[in-house]
Design an enzyme around this catalytic site. Structure first.
Site, PDB file in Angstrom:
ATOM      1  N   GLU A  15       0.829  -1.206   0.000  1.00  0.00           N
ATOM      2  CA  GLU A  15       0.000   0.000   0.000  1.00  0.00           C
ATOM      3  C   GLU A  15       0.863   1.255   0.000  1.00  0.00           C
ATOM      4  OE1 GLU A  15      -2.440   2.570  -0.376  1.00  0.00           O
ATOM      5  OE2 GLU A  15      -3.412   0.611  -0.231  1.00  0.00           O
ATOM      6  N   LYS A  16       0.581   2.186  -0.886  1.00  0.00           N
ATOM      7  CA  LYS A  16       1.384   3.395  -1.019  1.00  0.00           C
ATOM      8  C   LYS A  16       0.985   4.520  -0.067  1.00  0.00           C
ATOM      9  CE  LYS A  16      -1.538   4.786  -4.824  1.00  0.00           C
ATOM     10  NZ  LYS A  16      -1.654   4.726  -6.254  1.00  0.00           N
ATOM     11  N   HIS A  17      -0.047   4.343   0.730  1.00  0.00           N
ATOM     12  CA  HIS A  17      -0.509   5.404   1.628  1.00  0.00           C
ATOM     13  C   HIS A  17      -0.025   5.276   3.067  1.00  0.00           C
ATOM     14  CE1 HIS A  17      -3.476   5.751  -1.657  1.00  0.00           C
ATOM     15  NE2 HIS A  17      -3.388   7.035  -1.369  1.00  0.00           N
ATOM     16  N   HIS A  45       3.879   7.246  -3.952  1.00  0.00           N
ATOM     17  CA  HIS A  45       2.563   7.880  -3.924  1.00  0.00           C
ATOM     18  C   HIS A  45       2.565   9.016  -4.933  1.00  0.00           C
ATOM     19  CE1 HIS A  45      -0.773  10.381  -2.603  1.00  0.00           C
ATOM     20  NE2 HIS A  45      -1.253   9.284  -2.037  1.00  0.00           N
ATOM     21  N   HIS A  51      -3.776  14.843  -6.368  1.00  0.00           N
ATOM     22  CA  HIS A  51      -3.645  13.669  -5.493  1.00  0.00           C
ATOM     23  C   HIS A  51      -2.289  13.727  -4.787  1.00  0.00           C
ATOM     24  CE1 HIS A  51      -3.689   8.951  -5.259  1.00  0.00           C
ATOM     25  NE2 HIS A  51      -3.843   9.509  -4.064  1.00  0.00           N
ATOM     26  N   CYS A 115      -4.000  11.539   3.011  1.00  0.00           N
ATOM     27  CA  CYS A 115      -4.046  11.690   1.559  1.00  0.00           C
ATOM     28  C   CYS A 115      -5.304  12.493   1.227  1.00  0.00           C
ATOM     29  CB  CYS A 115      -4.099  10.312   0.886  1.00  0.00           C
ATOM     30  SG  CYS A 115      -4.392  10.384  -0.899  1.00  0.00           S
ATOM     31  N   HIS A 118      -7.681   9.706  -0.393  1.00  0.00           N
ATOM     32  CA  HIS A 118      -7.935   8.417   0.266  1.00  0.00           C
ATOM     33  C   HIS A 118      -7.920   8.458   1.779  1.00  0.00           C
ATOM     34  CE1 HIS A 118      -6.519   7.349  -3.857  1.00  0.00           C
ATOM     35  NE2 HIS A 118      -7.675   6.716  -3.790  1.00  0.00           N
TER      36      HIS A 118
END
Length: 130
Positions: A15-17, A45, A51, A115, A118
């Site tokens: 997961e990039k978050h 990210h 974004h 984010c 997200h």
């Protein structure tokens, strides 16, 4: 309903978050210790006007202490914005911070990131003080 109901966490390699905390496993009591936190360590990210990561907060929960202490609040305020249009600016911030602390007790480092699309993401890392 609680804010905690909306905070997500997963393995940062998938997961990039998720904020990734890097710190030594053991430190000496009262000694200056470097801690870094980033978002997008394994999977970058996006860092665009549309974004991006807005901020990272870093906390410390000493073992046996009922309170959490805020170490730092780090904001990322420019993501390619410009009067020419989105993603045409001359400056882009990256969601990476480095700070130093002195710990007197073992505990857990906690990171929270946001984010703009997200939402909230968290991670933690145990650290021992000798």
């Amino acid at each position: 309903m609680k804010l905690a109901d909306f905070i997500k966490s997963e393995d940062f390699k998938k997961e990039k978050h998720v904020p990734v905390i890097e710190a030594p496993e053991k430190v000496k009591k009262g000694e200056k210790t470097e801690i870094s936190v980033c978002v997008g360590k394994e999977i970058p990210h996006p860092n665009t006007t549309e974004h991006h990561i807005k901020w990272i907060k870093l906390f410390f929960q000493p073992d046996g202490d009922p309170y959490v202490y805020e170490i730092g609040n780090f904001e990322f305020n420019v993501h390619g914005e410009s009067v020419k249009g989105p993603n045409t600016g001359e400056v882009y911030t990256e969601p990476f911070v480095k700070t130093w602390v002195k710990l007197n007790k073992s505990g857990t480092l906690l990171a929270l990131s946001y984010c703009n699309i997200h939402g909230l993401w968290e991670s933690s890392l145990k650290i021992a003080v000798e």
